[in-house]
Motif scaffolding. Structure first.
Motif, PDB file in Angstrom:
ATOM      1  N   LEU A  72      10.873 -32.162 -38.249  1.00 38.23           N
ATOM      2  CA  LEU A  72      11.799 -33.130 -38.840  1.00 38.23           C
ATOM      3  C   LEU A  72      12.927 -33.458 -37.863  1.00 38.23           C
ATOM      4  O   LEU A  72      13.354 -34.610 -37.764  1.00 38.23           O
ATOM      5  CB  LEU A  72      12.363 -32.580 -40.148  1.00 38.23           C
ATOM      6  CG  LEU A  72      11.335 -32.334 -41.263  1.00 38.23           C
ATOM      7  CD1 LEU A  72      12.003 -31.709 -42.480  1.00 38.23           C
ATOM      8  CD2 LEU A  72      10.622 -33.623 -41.650  1.00 38.23           C
ATOM      9  N   ASN A  73      13.408 -32.446 -37.147  1.00 41.13           N
ATOM     10  CA  ASN A  73      14.449 -32.701 -36.148  1.00 41.13           C
ATOM     11  C   ASN A  73      13.946 -33.654 -35.072  1.00 41.13           C
ATOM     12  O   ASN A  73      14.688 -34.515 -34.586  1.00 41.13           O
ATOM     13  CB  ASN A  73      14.897 -31.382 -35.501  1.00 41.13           C
ATOM     14  CG  ASN A  73      15.678 -30.497 -36.448  1.00 41.13           C
ATOM     15  OD1 ASN A  73      16.161 -30.954 -37.479  1.00 41.13           O
ATOM     16  ND2 ASN A  73      15.788 -29.228 -36.118  1.00 41.13           N
ATOM     17  N   TYR A  74      12.678 -33.515 -34.711  1.00 40.56           N
ATOM     18  CA  TYR A  74      12.089 -34.381 -33.687  1.00 40.56           C
ATOM     19  C   TYR A  74      12.110 -35.832 -34.138  1.00 40.56           C
ATOM     20  O   TYR A  74      12.459 -36.734 -33.365  1.00 40.56           O
ATOM     21  CB  TYR A  74      10.666 -33.918 -33.408  1.00 40.56           C
ATOM     22  CG  TYR A  74       9.929 -34.760 -32.403  1.00 40.56           C
ATOM     23  CD1 TYR A  74      10.312 -34.773 -31.069  1.00 40.56           C
ATOM     24  CD2 TYR A  74       8.839 -35.542 -32.782  1.00 40.56           C
ATOM     25  CE1 TYR A  74       9.631 -35.533 -30.136  1.00 40.56           C
ATOM     26  CE2 TYR A  74       8.148 -36.297 -31.859  1.00 40.56           C
ATOM     27  CZ  TYR A  74       8.556 -36.296 -30.541  1.00 40.56           C
ATOM     28  OH  TYR A  74       7.890 -37.057 -29.623  1.00 40.56           O
ATOM     29  N   VAL A  75      11.750 -36.076 -35.397  1.00 36.57           N
ATOM     30  CA  VAL A  75      11.786 -37.438 -35.934  1.00 36.57           C
ATOM     31  C   VAL A  75      13.194 -38.002 -35.871  1.00 36.57           C
ATOM     32  O   VAL A  75      13.404 -39.179 -35.549  1.00 36.57           O
ATOM     33  CB  VAL A  75      11.267 -37.454 -37.390  1.00 36.57           C
ATOM     34  CG1 VAL A  75      11.485 -38.817 -38.031  1.00 36.57           C
ATOM     35  CG2 VAL A  75       9.783 -37.096 -37.419  1.00 36.57           C
ATOM     36  N   ALA A  76      14.184 -37.155 -36.150  1.00 32.14           N
ATOM     37  CA  ALA A  76      15.570 -37.617 -36.174  1.00 32.14           C
ATOM     38  C   ALA A  76      16.129 -37.875 -34.774  1.00 32.14           C
ATOM     39  O   ALA A  76      16.889 -38.826 -34.556  1.00 32.14           O
ATOM     40  CB  ALA A  76      16.444 -36.595 -36.906  1.00 32.14           C
ATOM     41  N   VAL A  77      15.745 -37.046 -33.814  1.00 30.65           N
ATOM     42  CA  VAL A  77      16.364 -37.086 -32.484  1.00 30.65           C
ATOM     43  C   VAL A  77      15.678 -38.069 -31.544  1.00 30.65           C
ATOM     44  O   VAL A  77      16.316 -38.666 -30.673  1.00 30.65           O
ATOM     45  CB  VAL A  77      16.377 -35.663 -31.869  1.00 30.65           C
ATOM     46  CG1 VAL A  77      16.738 -35.707 -30.392  1.00 30.65           C
ATOM     47  CG2 VAL A  77      17.347 -34.771 -32.621  1.00 30.65           C
ATOM     48  N   ARG A  78      14.379 -38.275 -31.697  1.00 32.81           N
ATOM     49  CA  ARG A  78      13.620 -39.070 -30.730  1.00 32.81           C
ATOM     50  C   ARG A  78      14.180 -40.476 -30.518  1.00 32.81           C
ATOM     51  O   ARG A  78      14.329 -40.914 -29.358  1.00 32.81           O
ATOM     52  CB  ARG A  78      12.147 -39.134 -31.140  1.00 32.81           C
ATOM     53  CG  ARG A  78      11.276 -39.904 -30.153  1.00 32.81           C
ATOM     54  CD  ARG A  78       9.814 -39.824 -30.532  1.00 32.81           C
ATOM     55  NE  ARG A  78       9.530 -40.508 -31.789  1.00 32.81           N
ATOM     56  CZ  ARG A  78       8.312 -40.607 -32.308  1.00 32.81           C
ATOM     57  NH1 ARG A  78       7.282 -40.045 -31.695  1.00 32.81           N
ATOM     58  NH2 ARG A  78       8.121 -41.245 -33.455  1.00 32.81           N
ATOM     59  N   PRO A  79      14.528 -41.244 -31.581  1.00 23.52           N
ATOM     60  CA  PRO A  79      15.009 -42.613 -31.335  1.00 23.52           C
ATOM     61  C   PRO A  79      16.248 -42.672 -30.448  1.00 23.52           C
ATOM     62  O   PRO A  79      16.311 -43.459 -29.499  1.00 23.52           O
ATOM     63  CB  PRO A  79      15.307 -43.142 -32.745  1.00 23.52           C
ATOM     64  CG  PRO A  79      14.473 -42.304 -33.653  1.00 23.52           C
ATOM     65  CD  PRO A  79      14.432 -40.953 -33.024  1.00 23.52           C
ATOM     66  N   SER A  80      17.248 -41.826 -30.753  1.00 25.78           N
ATOM     67  CA  SER A  80      18.481 -41.866 -29.957  1.00 25.78           C
ATOM     68  C   SER A  80      18.249 -41.335 -28.548  1.00 25.78           C
ATOM     69  O   SER A  80      18.926 -41.754 -27.600  1.00 25.78           O
ATOM     70  CB  SER A  80      19.589 -41.065 -30.654  1.00 25.78           C
ATOM     71  OG  SER A  80      19.176 -39.725 -30.873  1.00 25.78           O
ATOM     72  N   SER A  81      17.280 -40.422 -28.386  1.00 27.11           N
ATOM     73  CA  SER A  81      16.975 -39.904 -27.046  1.00 27.11           C
ATOM     74  C   SER A  81      16.434 -41.013 -26.146  1.00 27.11           C
ATOM     75  O   SER A  81      16.874 -41.172 -24.994  1.00 27.11           O
ATOM     76  CB  SER A  81      15.955 -38.766 -27.139  1.00 27.11           C
ATOM     77  OG  SER A  81      16.468 -37.689 -27.885  1.00 27.11           O
ATOM     78  N   LEU A  82      15.484 -41.807 -26.664  1.00 25.74           N
ATOM     79  CA  LEU A  82      14.929 -42.891 -25.860  1.00 25.74           C
ATOM     80  C   LEU A  82      15.973 -43.969 -25.590  1.00 25.74           C
ATOM     81  O   LEU A  82      16.017 -44.544 -24.499  1.00 25.74           O
ATOM     82  CB  LEU A  82      13.712 -43.491 -26.556  1.00 25.74           C
ATOM     83  CG  LEU A  82      12.512 -42.554 -26.760  1.00 25.74           C
ATOM     84  CD1 LEU A  82      11.307 -43.334 -27.264  1.00 25.74           C
ATOM     85  CD2 LEU A  82      12.152 -41.809 -25.492  1.00 25.74           C
ATOM     86  N   THR A  83      16.817 -44.235 -26.593  1.00 21.84           N
ATOM     87  CA  THR A  83      17.888 -45.213 -26.394  1.00 21.84           C
ATOM     88  C   THR A  83      18.836 -44.743 -25.303  1.00 21.84           C
ATOM     89  O   THR A  83      19.261 -45.528 -24.448  1.00 21.84           O
ATOM     90  CB  THR A  83      18.662 -45.432 -27.703  1.00 21.84           C
ATOM     91  OG1 THR A  83      17.755 -45.853 -28.720  1.00 21.84           O
ATOM     92  CG2 THR A  83      19.739 -46.492 -27.525  1.00 21.84           C
ATOM     93  N   GLY A  84      19.173 -43.456 -25.311  1.00 21.37           N
ATOM     94  CA  GLY A  84      20.063 -42.909 -24.290  1.00 21.37           C
ATOM     95  C   GLY A  84      19.470 -43.010 -22.892  1.00 21.37           C
ATOM     96  O   GLY A  84      20.184 -43.281 -21.925  1.00 21.37           O
TER      97      GLY A  84
END
Length: 229
Positions: A72-84
């Motif tokens: 679940l953390n992966y789903v939450a973190v992945r979008p902002s990681s790629l944006t960063g």
């Protein structure tokens, strides 16, 4: 984005049985469940507007039965990681072009359009997904649409990316959650097509899961995988 002469669809674009009334293709069903998870895990005007009721219900069920908090953390973190990862390639550009392929119901395009008002944001996904996404954002009273974002409905299993973009070149191409559906050989072909659509010095930003990570993710999200197809 595999061999255009032989591929009829992306693996996610072929119509298949929809047991949860989330969409007629596995790509749309997967996008709906992810949208529901984002709305539950990261509530905001954008994530709330982009998630429909059945997607949120399915997401709540996934969260109830999912034993791995890491998934679940992966789903939450992945979008902002790629944006960063994309930001450094945009900072010094006067009018950068950002292309998000297989964008689903991610709010990234809206957020980047506001952060970089001089940029041109192009989101590409299956026509059904693009149509639903535009309608949801347009009818939301909490969201003001930025003028520098546009959507293209296209099956990239049938049309090459540079054809969809009409040979315009991008500074950044982002693909979140796409590569796991393909073999390493197919991902090489995808990367080659993306490279043909990039400016010199441009960036292709995507998540490429390692074998061990894929095996763990498949065990942890077996229910999600079945519903998404």
């Amino acid at each position: 984005m595999t061999d255009q002469s032989n591929a009829e669809h992306y693996p996610t674009a072929a119509p298949s049985h929809d047991s949860l009334m989330l969409g007629r293709t596995s790509g749309q069903r997967g996008a709906e469940i992810l949208a529901g998870l984002r709305a539950e895990l990261l509530p905001s005007p954008e994530t709330n507007a982009l998630a429909k009721f059945s997607g949120r219900l399915t997401a709540r069920l996934v969260m109830t039965i999912e034993k791995s908090q890491a998934a679940l953390n992966y789903v939450a973190v992945r979008p902002s990681s790629l944006t960063g990862l994309a930001r450094p390639f945009l900072q010094d550009k006067s009018a950068p072009v950002i292309v998000d392929i297989a964008c689903g119901f991610s709010p990234r395009g809206m957020l980047l359009a506001r952060e970089f008002p001089n940029a041109s944001i192009i989101e590409i996904d299956l026509p059904d997904v693009v149509k639903d996404k535009r309608e949801r954002l347009t009818r939301s009273r909490d969201i003001k649409m930025p003028p520098n974002i546009r959507w293209i409905g296209a099956d990239l299993g049938k049309r090459a990316l540079n054809d969809v973009l009409e040979n315009h070149l991008a500074d950044v191409v982002i693909a979140e959650g796409l590569t796991a559906y393909f073999t390493p050989e197919d991902n090489t072909l995808i990367a080659e097509q993306v490279r043909a659509s990039l400016q010199d010095g441009g960036a292709y930003i995507a998540d490429f899961p390692q074998r061990e990570g894929m095996e763990n993710a498949q065990k942890a999200t077996r229910f999600f995988s079945r519903q998404a197809g």
